[in-house]
Design a protein around this motif. Sequence first.
Motif: not given
Length: 491
Positions: A11-13, A365-379, A428-433
Motif C-alpha cells: 500500500w502507498r499514499r 474499529v472500522s476499515l473502509q474500502y472504496r474500490v475504484l471502478p476497473a476502468a478508472q483504476a488503470t488511469k 482506497l483504504v481508510s481506518m477510523y477508531v
Amino acid sequence: MAGEIRTYGGWRRRRGIGLLGLDTTATFVTLGVALAAVVLGTVRPGLLLYLGPPIVITGVLGLVRVGGTPVAMLALVRVRWWWGSWRGHARYRAGVVIDHPRAFQLPGVLAPLTLLSAEDGYGGRYGVVWDRRAGLLTATLRVVPASTWLADRTDTDTWVACWGNWLASLGHQRAVRHVTVTVDTAPEPGSTLADAVSAMIDPRAPAPARLIIGEVVNTAPAAAADVDTRMSVTFDPKASPTAPKDLLDAVAELGRTLEGLESRLGLCGVTVVGRATAAEIAGTIRTAFDPDARGEVNRLLSRPSSQEVLSWADAGPVHAVEYTDRYVHDSGISVSWAWHEAPRQAVHSNVLARLVAPGPYPKRVSLQYRVLPAAQATKVLESEVNAAAFRSAFRRKTGRDETARDAHDAARARQAAAEEAMGAGVCLVSMYVTVTVTDEGELRRAVAHTESAAESSKIRLRRLWGSQAAGFATTLPCGICPPDLTSRWRH
C-alpha cells in the motif's frame, strides 16, 4: 523445517505531481503565484514592496507543516470550527414532546438518515439506512470471521487472497459505493449470562437444582467480552446499470446485490450470520450513544417482538455536544481517530489483532474500502506512475538527490500498476477508531490504551481534531464516508 510466514504490504499514499509536499492543485497555484510575482517584479518592481510580504506569509502558511498538515489548513479548520460552534452546530438536544416529523432526527452528519425495513426474499426482513440527501442505501451484514490463531497458515493465506479478490470484484459493480468492516467490542454488562440462563430454566425444575444454577451464575465472571463484527455495504442507485425508478426498485436491487456478495464471503473465512434487522441497527446506534443502555438493548433485542420495541426514534441521543478533542453524548464520552499512516514495512495477517481485540472500554474499529471502478483504476495508476517520474525529473533538474523514501514510493507505484495490469483491483483504504468511556476520569487512560494498541499494530492514528462527531458516526452502520462529506462541502 518450518515454512516461511507470508507477509503482506504494497500500500502507498496516493500522490499527485505536487512539489514540496503540496498536492497537485496547490502546486500549480504556487507556481502561478511565483510566475506572477516574477512578471510583476519585472514590470513594476515597486509593487513588490506591498505584495511581497503577503505572498511570503501565504507561502510560509502553506509550506510549513505541523504533524504533516499545512499550517494554513489547520487555521482553516480552526476557523470553521469556531464559526460552527458560534452558530450552535456543535450542540444537539432532542425534542421529546414535540409534534413534528423531524423531532427525532439524529445529530450532525446523521441528520439526513432514516431507517427502512425491507424483505430479504426468504420470509425475513433486514434494515436499510437511507440517506435522503445523497440517495445512498446502506445495508449491514452480521458476520463471524474465522480465527487465525488456530488455523493452518495455508488456510489463512487463502482467506487473505480471497478477500483481495472479493474487493477487486467490487470494481465491476459500479453501484457499490464503499464497504465498511467494523469490529465492535465492549466489556459485557454482566446481564447476558443471567438472562440466558434464566430463560432456559424450567420453572418445574427441583428447587435445589435451580439454587445450584443460580449460585453458578452469581459466582461466574461478571464481565466478559462482547464482540460484534459487521460489514456495511453502501449502494448508490444512481450508479446502478438497471437505473431504479424509485426507492422500492432501488431497495430490491440492493437486495440482489447483497445476495451475490454474501455468497462469496465464505471463501474469505467469514461466515455471514444474516442481515442486520432495523431493530438491530437502531440498537447498535443507541448503544453507541448511551453505553449504559447496552444491557437493556441486548435484552430487548433478544425478544421476538424486538422489531416493534426498537425503532429509529430510539436510536438517537437525548443530548450531544462536540468538542475539538472529544464527543460527549448521553452516558458516554468518545474520542475518534483516523488512519494517518499505514505500516511502512510488510506485516503478517494478524497485524490488527491487538487493535481490534476486546479491551476495558467500548471500542469500534472500522476499515473502509472504496474500490475504484476497473476502468478508472488503470488511469489512476498510470497518473501515479507519471507523477512519480515527474518528481524524479524535477529533482534531477534542481540538482537534488533522490531520497530512499522517494525511491521506495516510485517502486510501489510501478508495482501497483503492474499488478493491476494482471487483474488486481485498486482500493482506497481508510481506518477510523472510536473509544468510549462513561467516566471522564478514565478518558486519558482509554486514549493511551487505544493509541498504544495502534502502535503495536504498526499503524499511526491521528486524532480527529474538530471532527469528532463525524468520526464517531463513521464507525456506526450508517454508511457515513468522510471523503464524500468533504466533497459535498466543497460543492
